[in-house]
Design an enzyme around this catalytic site. Structure first.
Site, PDB file in Angstrom:
ATOM      1  N   CYS A  35      87.607 -83.061   7.020  1.00 16.17           N
ATOM      2  CA  CYS A  35      88.276 -84.114   7.816  1.00 16.17           C
ATOM      3  C   CYS A  35      89.543 -83.557   8.465  1.00 16.17           C
ATOM      4  O   CYS A  35      90.552 -83.342   7.790  1.00 16.17           O
ATOM      5  CB  CYS A  35      88.589 -85.302   6.908  1.00 16.17           C
ATOM      6  SG  CYS A  35      89.671 -86.538   7.642  1.00 16.17           S
ATOM      7  N   CYS A  38      92.681 -85.734   8.212  1.00  7.66           N
ATOM      8  CA  CYS A  38      93.229 -85.662   6.847  1.00  7.66           C
ATOM      9  C   CYS A  38      94.216 -84.510   6.741  1.00  7.66           C
ATOM     10  O   CYS A  38      95.271 -84.618   6.095  1.00  7.66           O
ATOM     11  CB  CYS A  38      92.116 -85.451   5.826  1.00  7.66           C
ATOM     12  SG  CYS A  38      90.934 -86.808   5.704  1.00  7.66           S
TER      13      CYS A  38
END
Length: 284
Positions: A35, A38
């Protein structure tokens, strides 16, 4: 990892997400290696966790390895951030967010500066460091809007330090709804302190001064008695009246007594500051 940041696993989830959130807010960050948002968000959260120094705990959950936990908390996209308080989610967001917005969210759940100072004052009281606790409590009392629980703690310290008139003022502002058993106990202590301060010598000097308000010798002796009984403001008022009529009364004894009382109050005491200004105005 440090004391402000922890990785969450199935083994420690109960302790970190439930037990710890009963003591302070827990900011839960659901993330994964793949991700990219993230990876942008995590350094911001870590920076805030270190900056706030334990006011909240940053709990990092790898959503790939802890899929059951992510599912139980309803995570549908990454990154997802939740605020847990008292074991329940109370706020959060999905997707990377600017630092400013994260701060604004956190500030709703973190203790205010005066709440942290109150905790500091309580620790000082517990250690018996009442002189150090007093200025902190005075500041917290004002910044909290004169909250009743803080007022009672302040009054208790003032009574222990024999600052009876100030304690009476603080207790006098507590509303009827907050006049519980602790308040009644403090009022009883106040009355005992006030009775103890009314010595026969003080009563005799008060009577002498009442019959002859120009009797500066009685006024001076009464001021000394007041100061010895921690009735500082009353002592300073009498000495100030003497100094207004004779700055060098009794070869400077009244001025020295005035300065001694102010000094005994300690640096930063509001009463001391007020009477320092009054003396400066008189002198200059």
């Amino acid at each position: 990892m440090n004391e402000y940041i922890v990785d969450v696993t199935a083994e420690n989830a109960q302790q970190v997400l439930i037990d710890e959130s009963m003591k302070r807010p827990v900011l839960v960050d659901f993330w994964a290696d793949w991700c990219e948002p993230c990876k942008q968000l995590m350094p911001v959260l870590e920076k805030l966790a270190n900056e706030y120094q334990g006011q909240f705990l940053l709990a990092k959950v790898n959503a790939d390895t802890e899929q059951m936990l992510a599912g139980q908390l309803g995570v549908r996209s990454l990154p997802t951030v939740m605020v847990l308080k008292d074991g329940q989610p109370v706020d959060g967001f999905a997707g990377a967010q600017p630092e400013k917005q994260i701060r604004e969210m956190l500030d709703k759940y973190l203790p205010k500066a005066w709440e942290l100072q109150f905790q500091q004052a309580q620790r000082l009281v517990g250690e018996g460091k009442l002189d150090e606790a007093l200025p902190v409590l005075r500041q917290v009392y004002g910044e909290s809007g004169e909250r009743a629980d803080i007022a009672k703690q302040l009054a208790a310290v003032l009574l222990e330090l024999n600052r009876v008139p100030e304690a009476e003022t603080v207790l006098g502002k507590i509303l009827l709804a907050d006049q519980d058993a602790d308040y009644q106990q403090l009022m009883s202590q106040l009355e005992l302190k006030q009775q103890a301060a009314e010595s026969p010598e003080i009563k005799a000097l008060e009577q002498a001064l009442a019959s002859n308000p120009e009797d500066r010798e009685s006024a001076y002796k009464l001021a000394v008695q007041y100061s010895q009984n921690h009735r500082h403001e009353e002592a300073l008022e009498l000495l100030l009246d003497i100094l207004r009529s004779d700055l060098n009364y009794s070869d400077g004894a009244a001025k020295q007594a005035y300065l001694d009382v102010v000094k005994s109050l300690g640096a930063g005491d509001p009463l001391a500051a007020r009477y320092q200004r009054k003396l400066m105005t008189l002198l200059y």
